[in-house]
Design an enzyme around this catalytic site. Structure first.
Site, PDB file in Angstrom:
ATOM      1  N   SER A 279       0.856  -1.185   0.000  1.00  0.00           N
ATOM      2  CA  SER A 279       0.000   0.000   0.000  1.00  0.00           C
ATOM      3  C   SER A 279       0.894   1.238   0.000  1.00  0.00           C
ATOM      4  CB  SER A 279      -0.863   0.005   1.251  1.00  0.00           C
ATOM      5  OG  SER A 279      -0.047   0.302   2.376  1.00  0.00           O
ATOM      6  N   THR A 280       0.313   2.384  -0.296  1.00  0.00           N
ATOM      7  CA  THR A 280       1.118   3.604  -0.281  1.00  0.00           C
ATOM      8  C   THR A 280       1.737   3.823   1.096  1.00  0.00           C
ATOM      9  OG1 THR A 280      -0.326   4.589  -1.914  1.00  0.00           O
ATOM     10  CG2 THR A 280       1.133   6.067  -0.757  1.00  0.00           C
ATOM     11  N   HIS A 331      -8.510 -14.391   1.442  1.00  0.00           N
ATOM     12  CA  HIS A 331      -8.538 -13.436   2.542  1.00  0.00           C
ATOM     13  C   HIS A 331      -7.329 -13.664   3.415  1.00  0.00           C
ATOM     14  CE1 HIS A 331     -12.424 -12.256   1.320  1.00  0.00           C
ATOM     15  NE2 HIS A 331     -12.933 -13.459   1.497  1.00  0.00           N
TER      16      HIS A 331
HETATM   17  C1  NAG Z   1     -16.419 -10.757   3.795  1.00  0.00           C
HETATM   18  O1  NAG Z   1     -16.442 -11.653   4.878  1.00  0.00           O
HETATM   19  C2  NAG Z   1     -17.714 -12.247   5.086  1.00  0.00           C
HETATM   20  C3  NAG Z   1     -17.673 -13.074   6.357  1.00  0.00           C
HETATM   21  O2  NAG Z   1     -16.407 -13.111   6.910  1.00  0.00           O
HETATM   22  C4  NAG Z   1     -18.086 -13.081   3.857  1.00  0.00           C
HETATM   23  O3  NAG Z   1     -19.358 -13.671   4.040  1.00  0.00           O
HETATM   24  C5  NAG Z   1     -18.125 -12.182   2.657  1.00  0.00           C
HETATM   25  O4  NAG Z   1     -18.363 -12.946   1.494  1.00  0.00           O
HETATM   26  C6  NAG Z   1     -16.815 -11.442   2.494  1.00  0.00           C
HETATM   27  N1  NAG Z   1     -16.989 -10.476   1.442  1.00  0.00           N
HETATM   28  C7  NAG Z   1     -16.156 -10.361   0.448  1.00  0.00           C
HETATM   29  C8  NAG Z   1     -16.541  -9.408  -0.627  1.00  0.00           C
HETATM   30  O5  NAG Z   1     -15.118 -10.962   0.393  1.00  0.00           O
END
Ligand code: NAG
Ligand code: NAG
Ligand code: NAG
Ligand code: NAG
Ligand code: NAG
Length: 359
Positions: A279-280, A331
């Protein structure tokens, strides 16, 4: 005769190798690109944001509860980090290309999108600095100011302005928020997309005036424009350049080198911080290690809530919501933040996420 033939063979093999290697690199980058955030929001911590509720619920407060009381820099650690980063990049040089790097008419490949190209215009070339704007500059203390809403109500303005050198992000407004964010800006970044987002794409005269006014407030500070990252912002960069020239603004433009992002990423990867794209904020910290004996970070908080569960705006100055990107990107823990928090605890930098206490 034979030796010439031999040389040719070697030469051909090398060329084939180079072609092969280039293809390989191109493929890797293509692969990366699909994983990288799609626009030129270098400032964003967005891919990290979605996890934060979970993290904070699962005892995040203990993870990120760092104390600023009695904090003291560890200077030998700072020197060690500077030395290690210098193995990957020299911020004096990589912070900006200079006039002699290109000629008008040169065609560049975008750093994060090698298939697309950019022509170096006469105007762009005329705004490249003759020498690095950071050449031989050294400071005792520096502030790197992120744009998180965590700054609101912090009362950190005075403290931020008391640093010898203040780095800010993405042309964030300051005057209306002076008590919390200060006003001093010695170095400020500007993603080309800010023209669209905050200045109406320069559609009418008042948008342009507002922009020119903002830049004139910077006096002769450095305005750092990542113009060579991805295609899409070149019109904006041209308009900005034209306005700077037309209004004879004193601001000193800088454009990060073509290797900067990869070098910074390389440093962090080597230190077991597997970021995809810095990131910046992380870029600025990494660069600042070259110039600053003591670095203080403010406005870094990539979560929608604070430790007490109160909502935190993504930016202190607008109502931009998190835009989540592709679900296919895995994630991850808010790695960058955890990393900086770890460096705070080792006293390599000072990370302020709470209120500033009057000295
Ligand atoms: C964000 O996290 C939630 C639960 O942790 C999940 O249901 C959702 O799909 C996620 N959204 C994105 C756009 O990744
Ligand atoms: C400072 O950092 C150095 C190098 O990492 C380390 O050896 C030393 O123990 C640290 N000093 C303190 C007081 O933490
Ligand atoms: C860049 O320059 C080349 C060669 O001068 C030209 O063919 C091309 O159209 C130019 N591209 C843009 C986007 O201006
Ligand atoms: C210029 O455009 C902005 C939006 O970008 C709008 O708010 C403003 O009213 C416009 N001003 C004039 C004079 O048309
Ligand atoms: C630029 O100069 C003006 C007038 O001296 C001053 O008010 C302002 O704070 C300066 N801007 C920065 C970013 O230092």
């Amino acid at each position: 005769m034979r030796s010439i033939r031999k040389r040719w063979t070697i030469c051909t093999i090398s060329i084939l190798l180079i072609v092969y290697k280039t293809k390989e690199i191109a493929r890797t980058e293509e692969h990366q690109e699909t994983q990288l955030v799609g626009d030129d929001e270098l400032c964003s911590n967005r891919p990290l944001v979605n996890n934060s509720n979970k993290i904070i619920r699962k005892g995040g407060s203990s993870i990120f509860q760092h104390s600023v009381e009695g904090w003291k820099i560890n200077s030998s650690l700072v020197l060690e980090i500077r030395k290690n980063i210098l193995r990957f990049l020299d911020a004096e040089r990589d912070i900006s290309v200079v006039k002699s790097s290109f000629k008008p008419g040169d065609v560049l490949h975008y750093v994060l999108d090698r298939r697309r190209t950019l022509n170096v215009s006469q105007e762009l070339h005329s705004l490249l600095p003759e020498v690095s704007p950071m050449k031989n500059r050294r400071f005792k203390t520096c502030a790197v100011v992120g744009n998180s809403g965590i700054l609101l109500d912090s009362g950190c303005g005075k403290e931020i302005d008391s640093h010898d050198f203040v780095i800010r992000c993405n042309l964030a407004p300051v005057v209306e928020f002076a008590a919390d964010v200060g006003t001093k800006s010695d170095f400020i970044t500007m993603n080309p997309s800010v023209v669209q987002r905050a200045f109406g794409g320069f559609r009418n005269e008042s948008d342009r005036e507002k922009f020119v006014h903002r830049l004139s407030m910077l006096n002769d500070s450095v305005l750092w424009i990542p113009a060579f990252m991805v295609k899409g912002g070149e019109k904006h960069v041209e308009w900005v350049n034209a306005l700077i020239l037309k209004n004879k603004l004193k601001v000193r433009t800088a454009y990060p080198s073509l290797r900067l992002i990869h070098a910074v990423r390389g440093y962090w990867l080597t230190n077991k911080v597997p970021i995809k794209r810095p990131s910046t904020g992380l870029l600025m910290y990494t660069l600042a290690t070259r110039f600053c004996d003591e670095i203080h970070l403010y406005g870094f908080w990539p979560f929608p809530k604070d430790l007490k569960g109160k909502e935190v705006k993504y930016h202190y100055y607008d109502n931009l919501k998190y835009r989540y990107f592709s679900n296919t990107s895995p994630h991850r823990m808010p790695l960058e933040f955890r990393t900086l928090d770890g460096l705070h605890n080792r006293r390599a930098l000072k990370l302020t996420t709470g209120k500033c206490i009057k000295q």
